[in-house]
Each structure stands twice: as C-alpha cells, then as structure tokens.
Design a protein around this motif. Sequence first.
Motif, short mmCIF file in Angstrom:
data_model
loop_
_atom_site.label_atom_id
_atom_site.label_comp_id
_atom_site.label_asym_id
_atom_site.label_seq_id
_atom_site.Cartn_x
_atom_site.Cartn_y
_atom_site.Cartn_z
N MET A 107 0.87 -1.10 0.07
CA MET A 107 0.07 -0.02 -0.02
C MET A 107 0.81 1.26 -0.08
SD MET A 107 -2.93 -1.12 -0.54
CE MET A 107 -2.29 -2.52 -1.42
N ASP A 108 2.01 1.12 0.63
CA ASP A 108 2.72 2.35 0.43
C ASP A 108 3.17 2.67 -0.87
OD1 ASP A 108 4.68 0.13 0.61
OD2 ASP A 108 5.93 1.11 1.78
N GLU A 109 3.67 1.67 -1.61
CA GLU A 109 3.99 1.54 -3.09
C GLU A 109 2.79 2.42 -3.89
OE1 GLU A 109 6.54 -1.13 -4.85
OE2 GLU A 109 4.68 -1.85 -5.99
N ALA A 110 1.57 1.77 -3.70
CA ALA A 110 0.40 2.44 -4.36
C ALA A 110 0.22 3.88 -3.97
CB ALA A 110 -0.97 1.46 -4.05
N GLU A 111 0.32 3.99 -2.77
CA GLU A 111 -0.01 5.49 -2.39
C GLU A 111 1.32 6.37 -2.92
OE1 GLU A 111 -1.64 7.65 1.55
OE2 GLU A 111 -0.18 6.06 1.95
N ARG A 112 2.42 6.11 -2.99
CA ARG A 112 3.47 7.09 -3.29
C ARG A 112 3.38 7.06 -5.03
NH1 ARG A 112 8.01 7.39 0.00
NH2 ARG A 112 7.52 7.09 1.96
N LEU A 113 2.97 6.12 -5.88
CA LEU A 113 3.24 5.90 -7.25
C LEU A 113 1.91 6.25 -7.97
CD1 LEU A 113 5.80 2.94 -7.71
CD2 LEU A 113 6.24 5.43 -7.72
N CYS A 114 0.86 5.88 -7.62
CA CYS A 114 -0.48 5.83 -8.51
C CYS A 114 -1.28 6.92 -8.35
CB CYS A 114 -1.30 4.65 -7.87
SG CYS A 114 -0.34 2.76 -8.24
N ASP A 115 -1.75 7.29 -9.60
CA ASP A 115 -2.56 8.43 -9.73
C ASP A 115 -4.13 7.87 -9.31
OD1 ASP A 115 -0.72 10.49 -10.96
OD2 ASP A 115 -0.46 8.80 -12.62
N ASN A 166 -8.48 9.82 -2.01
CA ASN A 166 -10.03 9.92 -1.85
C ASN A 166 -10.47 8.36 -1.40
OD1 ASN A 166 -10.44 12.25 -2.95
ND2 ASN A 166 -11.00 11.63 -5.07
N LEU A 167 -9.67 7.43 -1.51
CA LEU A 167 -10.21 6.04 -1.02
C LEU A 167 -10.25 6.22 0.51
CD1 LEU A 167 -8.45 3.63 -3.20
CD2 LEU A 167 -10.81 3.66 -3.14
N VAL A 168 -9.05 6.92 1.05
CA VAL A 168 -8.65 7.00 2.36
C VAL A 168 -9.84 7.71 2.91
CG1 VAL A 168 -7.35 7.98 4.19
CG2 VAL A 168 -6.40 6.54 2.45
N ALA A 169 -10.23 8.96 2.16
CA ALA A 169 -11.32 9.96 2.65
C ALA A 169 -12.72 9.27 2.88
CB ALA A 169 -11.12 11.07 1.91
N LYS A 170 -13.10 8.46 2.02
CA LYS A 170 -14.58 7.98 1.98
C LYS A 170 -14.53 6.50 2.71
CE LYS A 170 -14.97 9.40 -3.09
NZ LYS A 170 -15.28 8.72 -4.39
N ALA A 171 -13.58 6.12 3.19
CA ALA A 171 -13.38 4.82 3.95
C ALA A 171 -14.33 4.96 5.05
CB ALA A 171 -12.16 4.35 4.36
N ALA A 207 -8.04 1.74 4.46
CA ALA A 207 -9.24 1.63 3.52
C ALA A 207 -9.25 0.44 2.58
CB ALA A 207 -9.01 3.08 2.72
N VAL A 208 -8.08 -0.14 2.00
CA VAL A 208 -8.40 -1.33 1.29
C VAL A 208 -8.65 -2.44 1.92
CG1 VAL A 208 -6.82 -2.77 -0.28
CG2 VAL A 208 -6.53 -0.30 -0.51
#
Length: 245
Positions: free
Chosen positions: A189-197, A215-220, A233-234
């Motif tokens: 998840m750190d990789e996804a957060e750092r890299l992904c739009d 937004n995934l974090v904010a909506k969780a 969140a995931v």
Amino acid sequence: MTVIEVSKLQKRYGDQVAVRDVSFEVRAGEIFGIVGPNGSGKTTTVECLTGLRRADGGTIRVLGLDPDLARAELRRQVGIQLQESQLPDRLKVWEALDLYSSFYAEPADWRALMADMGLSAKRNTVFAKLSGGQKQRLSIALALVGNPRIAVLDELTTGLDPQARRDTWQLVRDVRDRGVTVVLVTHFMDEAERLCDRLAVIRAGEVVAIDTPANLVAKAELPGIARPTLEDAVLALTNPTRAAA
C-alpha cells in the motif's frame, strides 16, 4: 484520452472463477494501480489485457485493439514485466537487451536504456549473479526496449530490500516521465500511495472501488480509527469483517 478499457471481464480455470466482473479504464500518461489480496484476480486481469490469456467474457480494448485478435500488434505497443518473469541464468545483461530489441522493428537504443537503468557496470554479468534490485531494473529495461506506449508491471518490488524498493519506485516515475502509461499491480500500500494516480481495488475477482489513493482513504468508513491509512481503507473494502474487528 483513454488507452485501456476493460468491461465486465471474466476468466475461469475449470470450476474456479479467477475474475468475475472487472471493469476499469486507464488514461494516457497515468500510473494506474491494481490492488487487492492474494488470489483476488489481479495478475489474471493484466494477463488478459496483455493477450497472455484469453478472457472468457467481457470486452477489452488496449489502444483500441482487442488483445485476442491483435496480439502481435499489441505486443509492439505494450511492454510487460510479470511477477514470474525469469531469464536463463547464464544470459548476460547486454545479451538479454540485445535479444529483446531484435524482436521489434523500431526498438529503443538498448545501450542508452541500460545506462538509464544503472546497469552499464553490469553489462557482462549473467542473470543469476544479479541482485534482486538489478534483476528488476533489467526487467523494466526489457519492458521498455520496444518503445511501448504502455508498460504493465506486476509485483515489481516483491522481495527487495527497502532501499532497492525506493530506487525501483523512482524508476517507475521515470518510465511515466518518458510518456509511457503504467499499469502497476502491487500488494504494497505504501507503493500504491506513493506512485499511483488512481487505484482499482479488486476483491474475489470483482472491482469494488476505483479512485485516487487520497479519496479512497477519505471515503473509507473506519470507526475507531482516527488517522486511517490507505492500507486500512483497502482492508475495509476487501475484508470488511476483519477491518471492523
């Protein structure tokens, strides 16, 4: 501009349903992540969209092409680095790049690519003698040697030490900066957060959410967690019972 369209993708292996209902779009120039638990259908999804496996249902268009009908053309425009990719132990770095470049009509300059990936000092090193990080650098170089418009990278940093992981993250950013759209499959998840739009979250062969990491974090909905992370969140999306506990 949309470069990948996946709609209601389905894939079975005998009685086992690997992908039940996956739909998403990837925009040109973004790093699009696919996340989810082991066995959720992430790798099967990218194997279908790159033409390595034939889908059992749904539609896929990559740069307007159907992977089942235009595999040769697709492979000229899509570079692939898969989790299980391996080269012969005695193949040297320069030999691998030279070999792969021969598969394309207009390949990149593999010597420049080797330098860009920090592998020039290892040009005569055989694959078996490379470190984990160096093997991943070579995998990325091989995915780019055909001058692709899209690069598909599956579990790129599994097994790497923290510094090698961070170095690999920068390489992924560099790939995007070359104008290449990136599809990144990861369980970090750190990789996804750092890299992904944006991220597609897959659970049991179905997409349950698509959004930016923030937004995934904010909506969780995470009762009792004051400062949730993307991992929280995931987890809530893919394993609600455990997340609630």
